[in-house]
Write an enzyme that holds these catalytic residues in place. Structure first.
Site, PDB file in Angstrom:
ATOM      1  N   LYS A 288      75.055   9.774  40.279  1.00 34.02           N
ATOM      2  CA  LYS A 288      73.924   9.691  41.206  1.00 34.02           C
ATOM      3  C   LYS A 288      73.277  11.068  41.319  1.00 34.02           C
ATOM      4  O   LYS A 288      72.543  11.474  40.425  1.00 34.02           O
ATOM      5  CB  LYS A 288      74.390   9.086  42.523  1.00 34.02           C
ATOM      6  CG  LYS A 288      74.720   7.606  42.312  1.00 34.02           C
ATOM      7  CD  LYS A 288      75.328   6.881  43.471  1.00 34.02           C
ATOM      8  CE  LYS A 288      75.469   5.408  43.074  1.00 34.02           C
ATOM      9  NZ  LYS A 288      76.534   4.724  43.785  1.00 34.02           N
TER      10      LYS A 288
ATOM     11  N   SER B  41      75.803   2.288  50.931  1.00 33.80           N
ATOM     12  CA  SER B  41      74.718   2.324  49.952  1.00 33.80           C
ATOM     13  C   SER B  41      73.509   1.487  50.337  1.00 33.80           C
ATOM     14  O   SER B  41      72.414   1.779  49.882  1.00 33.80           O
ATOM     15  CB  SER B  41      75.237   1.901  48.584  1.00 33.80           C
ATOM     16  OG  SER B  41      75.933   0.679  48.673  1.00 33.80           O
TER      17      SER B  41
ATOM     18  N   HIS C 207      77.561   8.191  47.350  1.00 25.40           N
ATOM     19  CA  HIS C 207      76.201   8.572  47.768  1.00 25.40           C
ATOM     20  C   HIS C 207      76.177   9.880  48.546  1.00 25.40           C
ATOM     21  O   HIS C 207      75.104  10.355  48.922  1.00 25.40           O
ATOM     22  CB  HIS C 207      75.569   7.457  48.607  1.00 25.40           C
ATOM     23  CG  HIS C 207      75.060   6.328  47.787  1.00 25.40           C
ATOM     24  ND1 HIS C 207      73.865   6.383  47.105  1.00 25.40           N
ATOM     25  CD2 HIS C 207      75.597   5.121  47.514  1.00 25.40           C
ATOM     26  CE1 HIS C 207      73.682   5.242  46.458  1.00 25.40           C
ATOM     27  NE2 HIS C 207      74.718   4.456  46.681  1.00 25.40           N
TER      28      HIS C 207
END
Ligand SMILES: *Cc1c(COP(=O)(O)O)cnc(C)c1O
Length: 398
Positions: free
Chosen positions: A246, A187, A215
Site C-alpha cells: 500500500k 479498511s 493501512h
C-alpha cells in the site's frame, strides 16, 4: 475425437451463480488502468483524478524507487527461482528484514509475498484447533482465512467493542491459549482499532496481542511506523503485521515480533515454506522505500494535509463521512444502487472513486470509498469535491 453427445460443462453451476449476481445488480466488470497507478491516471480510456488506490505516498512511481528496482533487476535478474527456505533467500531479503525490524523497534521481522499471506500464514502457523481467536467483526479477510486454516475457535466481538472482547476473554477457561486481534486501521471505514484498551485486556487475560497494520504502514506513527508507534504501545503488541503493498508502493507483507516467534514462522508458516520469494526488484524497492520514510517524512505530512483538506470539503458539502480517522474517507450513501450511481456519475465527471456494497460492507452501509494520496494537488482535490457536489445534488444525496 469422440463423436458422442457434447460434454456438459461441469462448471456450468458457476455460470448460474454469475447470472444471479447480474440479476441482483452485483456483477462488476474490472476497471482497467491504461497508465501507471498515479493520482492522475487514465481508467477505461477516461482521464481521471484517482481516489481509489492505496498508494498513500505516491511511491508506485517514485523515481528513486524505480531506479533502485532497475538496478536490482539488472544485477540480480527478474526472479529468485526458489522459496525462501531452499535457495530463494538473497542477501537483500535478509537486509530488508533487518531494516524493517530496526524500523519497527522489534527483535526480528519475516517478509511474506503479501500482507494477505502474512496474516493467513501467521495465524494458521501459531494456532491449533485447541486455541481461541478473539477477533473484531470488521477484521480483514486474510485474518479470517488464517483463523479458519488454524481450525481454532473464532469468537467475534462487535466492531471496536472492547467491553465485549473483555467479556469473551473473561469467560474462557484459565490457561486457554488465545489470540486477540484487531486491524490497526479498518479498511472500509478508516477508523482506528482501540489498541491501548485491547492491549490492557490482552495483558489482563494473558492473550497474545496481534495488530494488522496494513493501512497504517507508512501512514501512522513516526515515519509511518504504524499504530503501535502512534499509540505508544511498543513492547505491548506481540505480533505486528504490516504491508509493503500500500503506502510502500510495491508488494509484500511482513510480521514483526520477537526473534523466537519469527524463527518459528520461518519453520512453520506455509507461504514462507511453499511459495517463491520476492523478485529482487520488489525487495530493492521496499529497501528504498524505508530509506525514503526515514529521510523524507515530509511526504507523510503532505498526505495528512491533503486528508484534512478533503475530509473538511466533503463534510462542508453535507456528505456523511462516518467515523474515519485516516486518509480513507468513506462517503456513506446507504443504498447499494444509489452508491453505484454516485460512483458512476463521478466517473463521468472525471473522478475515480469506487462504490463498495454488500457483502464487503453491511447492506445498509454502501459507500463510495475515497483515499487521497500525498501526490494529489489541491487542484485535483478541489476538482473532486466539485464533482461530488454536482453529482451528489443530481442524485439527491446532499
Ligand atoms: C490490504 C490489506 C491486507 C492485505 O495486504 P496485501 O499486501 O495487499 O496482500 C491485509 N490486511 C488489511 C487490513 C488490508 O487492508
Amino acid at each position: 475425437m469422440s463423436t458422442s453427445t457434447p460434454r456438459i460443462d461441469p462448471l456450468s453451476f458457476l455460470t448460474d451463480e454469475l447470472d444471479s449476481l447480474k440479476v441482483q445488480g452485483l456483477y462488476r466488470s474490472l476497471r482497467v488502468l491504461d497508465g501507471a497507478q498515479e493520482a492522475h491516471t487514465t481508467v477505461d480510456g477516461r482521464s481521471v483524478v484517482n481516489l481509489s488506490s492505496n498508494n498513500y505516498l505516491g511511491l508506485t512511481t517514485h523515481p528513486t524507487l524505480k531506479t533502485r528496482a532497475m538496478e536490482a533487476l539488472e544485477r540480480f535478474g527478474v526472479g529468485t527461482g526458489s522459496v525462501r527456505t531452499i535457495a530463494g533467500t538473497m542477501a537483500m531479503h535478509v537486509e530488508l528484514e533487518r531494516r524493517l525490524a530496526e524500523f519497527k523497534h522489534t527483535e526480528a521481522v519475516v517478509v511474506f509475498q503479501s500482507g494477505f499471506t502474512a496474516n493467513a500464514g501467521t495465524v494458521s502457523a501459531i494456532l491449533t484447533k485447541d486455541d481461541v481467536v478473539v477477533s473484531d467483526a470488521l477484521n480483514h479477510a486474510s485474518i479470517i482465512d488464517g483463523c479458519r486454516l488454524s481450525r481454532a475457535a473464532i469468537k467475534v466481538f462487535p466492531h471496536k467493542d472492547v467491553d465485549a472482547a473483555r467479556a469473551i476473554l473473561r469467560d474462557l477457561p484459565a490457561g486457554q491459549r488465545t489470540l486477540l486481534i484487531t486491524d490497526g486501521v479498518f479498511s472500509m471505514d478508516g477508523d482506528l482499532g482501540p489498541l491501548p484498551a485491547l492491549c490492557d485486556a490482552a495483558e489482563e487475560f494473558g492473550a497474545i496481542m496481534m495488530v494488522d497494520d496494513a493501512h497504517a504502514s507508512g501512514v501512522f506513527g513516526r515515519n509511518g511506523r504504524g499504530t503501535v508507534d502512534h499509540f505508544g504501545m511498543h513492547g505491548r503488541v506481540d505480533i505486528q503485521v504490516g504491508t509493503l503493498s500500500k503506502a510502500i508502493g510495491a508488494l509484500g507483507g511482513y510480521v514483526a515480533g520477537t526473534r523466537d516467534f519469527i524463527e518459528f514462522l520461518q519453520h512453520r508458516a506455509r507461504p514462507f515454506l511453499f511459495s517463491t520469494s520476492h523478485p529482487p526488484s520488489v525487495t530493492a524497492t521496499c529497501l528504498a522505500a524505508i530509506d525514503l520514510l526515514l529521510d523524507e517524512p515530509q511526504i507523510i505530512d503532505r498526505l495528512w494535509e491533503n486528508t484534512r483538506f478533503f475530509k473538511a470539503g466533503l463534510s462542508a458539502l453535507g456528505f456523511d463521512t462516518g467515523m474515519s480517522e485516516s486518509p480513507i474517507t468513506p462517503v456513506i450513501v446507504g443504498d447499494g444502487a444509489l452508491t453505484m450511481a454516485l460512483s458512476d456519475g463521478l466517473f463521468e465527471e472525471g473522478v475515480f472513486a469506487q462504490g463498495i456494497a454488500f457483502p464487503t460492507v453491511a447492506r445498509d452501509k454502501a459507500r463510495v470509498r475515497t483515499i487521497v494520496t500525498a501526490t494529489h494537488t489541491r487542484d485535483d482535490l478541489q476538482f473532486a469535491l466539485d464533482a461530488f457536489k454536482k453529482v451528489g445534488h443530481q442524485l439527491g444525496i446532499v
